[in-house]
Design an enzyme around this catalytic site. Structure first.
Site, PDB file in Angstrom:
ATOM      1  CG  ASP A  61      -2.044  -0.994   1.141  1.00 55.89           C
ATOM      2  OD1 ASP A  61      -2.479  -1.307   0.017  1.00 55.89           O
ATOM      3  OD2 ASP A  61      -2.499  -1.462   2.197  1.00 55.89           O
ATOM      4  CG  ASP A  73      -6.797  -1.233  -1.940  1.00 62.36           C
ATOM      5  OD1 ASP A  73      -6.978  -2.458  -2.109  1.00 62.36           O
ATOM      6  OD2 ASP A  73      -5.970  -0.774  -1.131  1.00 62.36           O
TER       7      ASP A  73
END
Length: 171
Positions: free
Chosen positions: A118, A134
């Site tokens: 991330d 995402d």
């Protein structure tokens, strides 16, 4: 359109993996954020390389095999569904391709490094750091709901029945 949606999915997965590769090679893990968009002292968007061993908001952290197995089953079911509706709504196929691309992108991370890479931090609110995959999942999911709510062919006869009932009630 089925083949085109698979190509879209492949392009999005490739983009996700290339971005994650760039982040992994250029940003230190758990390092200082790199400010990307800032207005004076107001931070909007930064890049911060972290790893997430769970799902959204680190839920189910450490349950790697479940977080690999479930998406594989969902991906297979979704591709079968996409094939069945291949002559249907283009928007529905594209939305599913986006959701699948995001799922595959994160699945590759879980298999390759046992965690998801991330890096996107939206600064104005206290929100978890996320990634391109995402974003694909969220946008694809929203588009799928829009398709289901507003463009679902199966709902049209129900709407016609309601219209007919209203006309009969007036007579």
């Amino acid at each position: 359109m089925f083949v085109i949606s698979l190509v879209i999915m492949a392009v999005l997965v490739a983009a996700d993996q290339l971005i994650k590769l760039a982040v992994t090679n250029n940003l230190p893990l758990n390092g200082q954020p790199v400010e990307v968009i800032k207005f004076g002292s107001f931070k909007v968007f930064s890049l911060t390389h972290i790893r997430n061993s769970g799902a959204a908001w680190s839920m189910m952290s450490g349950k790697t095999w479940f977080l690999i197995g479930l998406p594989v089953v969902v991906l297979i079911a979704a591709i079968v569904y996409m094939y069945k509706i291949r002559k249907g709504s283009k928007l529905e196929l594209v939305s599913l391709a986006m959701v699948l691309a995001g799922g595959i992108g994160n699945l590759i991370d879980r298999i390759r490094v046992k965690e998801v890479v991330d890096y996107i931090k939206f600064e104005p609110i206290n929100f978890p750091i996320f990634n391109f995959a995402d974003i694909c999942i969220v946008i694809g999911g929203i588009l799928f709901v829009i398709c289901f709510c507003f463009f679902d062919e199966k709902k049209k006869p129900i709407r016609d029945d309601i219209k007919v009932k209203d006309e009969n009630d007036k007579a």
